[in-house]
Design a protein around this motif. Structure first.
Motif, PDB file in Angstrom:
ATOM      1  N   TYR A  44       0.843  -1.194   0.000  1.00  0.00           N
ATOM      2  CA  TYR A  44       0.000   0.000   0.000  1.00  0.00           C
ATOM      3  C   TYR A  44       0.883   1.250   0.000  1.00  0.00           C
ATOM      4  CZ  TYR A  44      -3.664   3.311   1.159  1.00  0.00           C
ATOM      5  OH  TYR A  44      -4.532   4.377   1.135  1.00  0.00           O
ATOM      6  N   VAL A  47       2.232   1.306  -3.839  1.00  0.00           N
ATOM      7  CA  VAL A  47       1.329   1.467  -4.983  1.00  0.00           C
ATOM      8  C   VAL A  47      -0.010   2.099  -4.617  1.00  0.00           C
ATOM      9  CG1 VAL A  47       2.380  -0.448  -6.233  1.00  0.00           C
ATOM     10  CG2 VAL A  47       0.368  -0.874  -4.804  1.00  0.00           C
ATOM     11  N   ASP A  49      -3.813   2.405  -3.285  1.00  0.00           N
ATOM     12  CA  ASP A  49      -4.983   1.533  -3.207  1.00  0.00           C
ATOM     13  C   ASP A  49      -5.236   0.755  -4.498  1.00  0.00           C
ATOM     14  OD1 ASP A  49      -5.854   3.604  -4.758  1.00  0.00           O
ATOM     15  OD2 ASP A  49      -7.649   4.019  -3.597  1.00  0.00           O
ATOM     16  N   ARG A  50      -4.200   0.275  -5.097  1.00  0.00           N
ATOM     17  CA  ARG A  50      -4.340  -0.569  -6.295  1.00  0.00           C
ATOM     18  C   ARG A  50      -4.426  -2.022  -5.814  1.00  0.00           C
ATOM     19  NH1 ARG A  50      -0.288   1.195 -10.770  1.00  0.00           N
ATOM     20  NH2 ARG A  50      -1.667  -0.147 -11.962  1.00  0.00           N
ATOM     21  N   TRP A  51      -5.624  -2.345  -5.337  1.00  0.00           N
ATOM     22  CA  TRP A  51      -5.863  -3.622  -4.653  1.00  0.00           C
ATOM     23  C   TRP A  51      -5.591  -4.823  -5.546  1.00  0.00           C
ATOM     24  CZ3 TRP A  51      -5.567  -1.935  -0.118  1.00  0.00           C
ATOM     25  CH2 TRP A  51      -6.177  -0.741   0.280  1.00  0.00           C
ATOM     26  N   ASP A  52      -5.812  -4.689  -6.851  1.00  0.00           N
ATOM     27  CA  ASP A  52      -5.559  -5.811  -7.749  1.00  0.00           C
ATOM     28  C   ASP A  52      -4.071  -6.153  -7.814  1.00  0.00           C
ATOM     29  OD1 ASP A  52      -5.259  -3.318  -8.991  1.00  0.00           O
ATOM     30  OD2 ASP A  52      -5.604  -4.126 -10.991  1.00  0.00           O
ATOM     31  N   LEU A  53      -3.220  -5.144  -7.764  1.00  0.00           N
ATOM     32  CA  LEU A  53      -1.774  -5.396  -7.753  1.00  0.00           C
ATOM     33  C   LEU A  53      -1.346  -6.051  -6.445  1.00  0.00           C
ATOM     34  CD1 LEU A  53      -0.251  -2.138  -9.311  1.00  0.00           C
ATOM     35  CD2 LEU A  53      -0.452  -4.400 -10.347  1.00  0.00           C
ATOM     36  N   GLU A  67      -9.058  -5.077  -0.107  1.00  0.00           N
ATOM     37  CA  GLU A  67      -9.601  -3.738   0.125  1.00  0.00           C
ATOM     38  C   GLU A  67     -10.490  -3.717   1.364  1.00  0.00           C
ATOM     39  OE1 GLU A  67     -12.107  -0.232  -2.154  1.00  0.00           O
ATOM     40  OE2 GLU A  67     -12.041  -2.235  -3.028  1.00  0.00           O
TER      41      GLU A  67
END
Length: 90
Positions: A44, A47, A49-53, A67
């Motif tokens: 976190y 990157v 809040d790019r939860w898919d990464l 998330e």
């Protein structure tokens, strides 16, 4: 004279009876290992809040799950539940 009647526009309506949006505010607490929590925290920071990464780095976890865990752990609306869990664990 025209042999064919004028074309009328077809009007169709599509109604959906299913909704993918979650409307319930009652979530089950998600258990994560210390390693998973640490990785989520570090990712976190890198990157955002790019939860898919982030989920791609944790086998068996979905972006929505990561998330939801983050919101429950760091969201203001869930601080009461955190306090209750911490008191129960102590």
């Amino acid at each position: 004279m025209d042999k064919h009647p004028p074309h009328k526009a077809k009007i169709s309506t599509i109604t959906s009876t299913t909704s993918e949006e979650v409307t319930s505010t009652v979530w089950q607490f998600i258990d994560m290992s210390e390693q998973e929590e640490d990785l989520i925290r570090r990712m976190y920071g890198l990157v955002g809040d790019r939860w898919d990464l982030i989920a791609g780095r944790i086998p068996g976890r979905k972006a929505e799950e990561i998330e939801r865990f983050w919101i429950m752990r760091h969201g203001d609306g869930f601080s009461h539940g955190r306090k209750e869990r911490n008191a129960k664990d102590s």
